[in-house]
Design a protein around this motif. Sequence first.
Motif, PDB file in Angstrom:
ATOM      1  N   ILE A  33       0.854  -1.195   0.000  1.00 43.27           N
ATOM      2  CA  ILE A  33       0.000   0.000   0.000  1.00 43.27           C
ATOM      3  C   ILE A  33       0.888   1.243   0.000  1.00 43.27           C
ATOM      4  O   ILE A  33       2.068   1.195   0.395  1.00 43.27           O
ATOM      5  CB  ILE A  33      -0.982   0.015   1.192  1.00 43.27           C
ATOM      6  CG1 ILE A  33      -0.203   0.115   2.519  1.00 43.27           C
ATOM      7  CG2 ILE A  33      -1.845  -1.223   1.196  1.00 43.27           C
ATOM      8  CD1 ILE A  33      -0.184   1.509   3.082  1.00 43.27           C
ATOM      9  N   ASN A  34       0.299   2.365  -0.427  1.00 44.68           N
ATOM     10  CA  ASN A  34       1.010   3.642  -0.482  1.00 44.68           C
ATOM     11  C   ASN A  34       0.156   4.738   0.133  1.00 44.68           C
ATOM     12  O   ASN A  34      -1.041   4.831  -0.154  1.00 44.68           O
ATOM     13  CB  ASN A  34       1.344   4.026  -1.928  1.00 44.68           C
ATOM     14  CG  ASN A  34       2.413   3.146  -2.528  1.00 44.68           C
ATOM     15  OD1 ASN A  34       3.601   3.332  -2.281  1.00 44.68           O
ATOM     16  ND2 ASN A  34       1.988   2.186  -3.321  1.00 44.68           N
ATOM     17  N   PHE A  35       0.783   5.558   0.979  1.00 47.91           N
ATOM     18  CA  PHE A  35       0.185   6.797   1.468  1.00 47.91           C
ATOM     19  C   PHE A  35       0.949   7.951   0.829  1.00 47.91           C
ATOM     20  O   PHE A  35       2.188   7.945   0.817  1.00 47.91           O
ATOM     21  CB  PHE A  35       0.285   6.904   2.987  1.00 47.91           C
ATOM     22  CG  PHE A  35      -0.611   5.953   3.734  1.00 47.91           C
ATOM     23  CD1 PHE A  35      -1.990   6.049   3.624  1.00 47.91           C
ATOM     24  CD2 PHE A  35      -0.069   4.985   4.562  1.00 47.91           C
ATOM     25  CE1 PHE A  35      -2.817   5.179   4.325  1.00 47.91           C
ATOM     26  CE2 PHE A  35      -0.886   4.114   5.269  1.00 47.91           C
ATOM     27  CZ  PHE A  35      -2.268   4.218   5.144  1.00 47.91           C
ATOM     28  N   THR A  36       0.241   8.965   0.328  1.00 50.25           N
ATOM     29  CA  THR A  36       0.889  10.101  -0.327  1.00 50.25           C
ATOM     30  C   THR A  36       0.213  11.398   0.090  1.00 50.25           C
ATOM     31  O   THR A  36      -1.026  11.463   0.166  1.00 50.25           O
ATOM     32  CB  THR A  36       0.820   9.976  -1.862  1.00 50.25           C
ATOM     33  OG1 THR A  36       1.451   8.761  -2.270  1.00 50.25           O
ATOM     34  CG2 THR A  36       1.526  11.139  -2.534  1.00 50.25           C
ATOM     35  N   VAL A  37       1.022  12.429   0.350  1.00 45.20           N
ATOM     36  CA  VAL A  37       0.500  13.762   0.645  1.00 45.20           C
ATOM     37  C   VAL A  37       1.134  14.774  -0.311  1.00 45.20           C
ATOM     38  O   VAL A  37       2.181  14.512  -0.909  1.00 45.20           O
ATOM     39  CB  VAL A  37       0.784  14.198   2.098  1.00 45.20           C
ATOM     40  CG1 VAL A  37       0.067  13.299   3.083  1.00 45.20           C
ATOM     41  CG2 VAL A  37       2.279  14.257   2.361  1.00 45.20           C
ATOM     42  N   ALA A  38       0.481  15.912  -0.427  1.00 53.37           N
ATOM     43  CA  ALA A  38       1.036  17.026  -1.193  1.00 53.37           C
ATOM     44  C   ALA A  38       1.007  18.261  -0.298  1.00 53.37           C
ATOM     45  O   ALA A  38       0.057  18.465   0.464  1.00 53.37           O
ATOM     46  CB  ALA A  38       0.239  17.267  -2.463  1.00 53.37           C
ATOM     47  N   ALA A  39       2.072  19.090  -0.393  1.00 52.52           N
ATOM     48  CA  ALA A  39       2.174  20.263   0.469  1.00 52.52           C
ATOM     49  C   ALA A  39       2.832  21.410  -0.286  1.00 52.52           C
ATOM     50  O   ALA A  39       3.592  21.203  -1.242  1.00 52.52           O
ATOM     51  CB  ALA A  39       2.958  19.930   1.730  1.00 52.52           C
TER      52      ALA A  39
END
Length: 222
Positions: A33-39
């Motif tokens: 699985i992958n968790f991704t954020v953008a900031a």
Amino acid sequence: MFVLSLTAASYAGHSPSITSQHQSQTAVAGTTINFTVAATGTAPLSYQWKFNGSNLSGATDTSLTLSNVQPSQAGTYSVRVSNPYGSAQSSAAQLTVNVAALITNQPMSQETVAGATVTFDVGASGTAPINFQWRYNGTPMVGATNSTLTLANVDIGNSGDYSVIASNMAGADTSVTAQLNVTRKLRQMWVARYNGSANGADIATATAVDPQGNVYVAGYAQ
């Protein structure tokens, strides 16, 4: 001559702001699985992922990849994004890890006599609830959906192959095939002698039954 005056605020950087949150996920044990954020914010931005509130060693990218996930990794994941001007904390995303059904106790083959009660048992592990479907000679049995299969007053027609499928939301497992062999109790129907008991041995060497049910015995006598 013109004089241009810039306030200190004109040179100030911007603290991070998370523009895209990672989402809760449900995974099957053993998958990736992958968790991704953008900031946004003044570079460079630093990332620190957390599991149940504690920092994850080496998890300092915009994405967090978990390979071969296991139930022990189920919980909440978050990330803190920071730069010299401040930091931003993401929301917490929940990871749920489901374990596929696995048969741990196989049904056993049995031999019995007509009229007896037979019980097949199976054990399985995995994420609850686990469903069961027993099969007779490969065909699903109506209503046979428990971990135990009980057959009362069995007869020869119950002889055959029995197996069970254990399943849940994550997968299914099929048991080995257990064989049931039912025989009828033998009882003496009649006794006949060729030439009586006083003239030595009567030896039968072969038998046959005709369509009318007559029994023929071949042999010799002394």
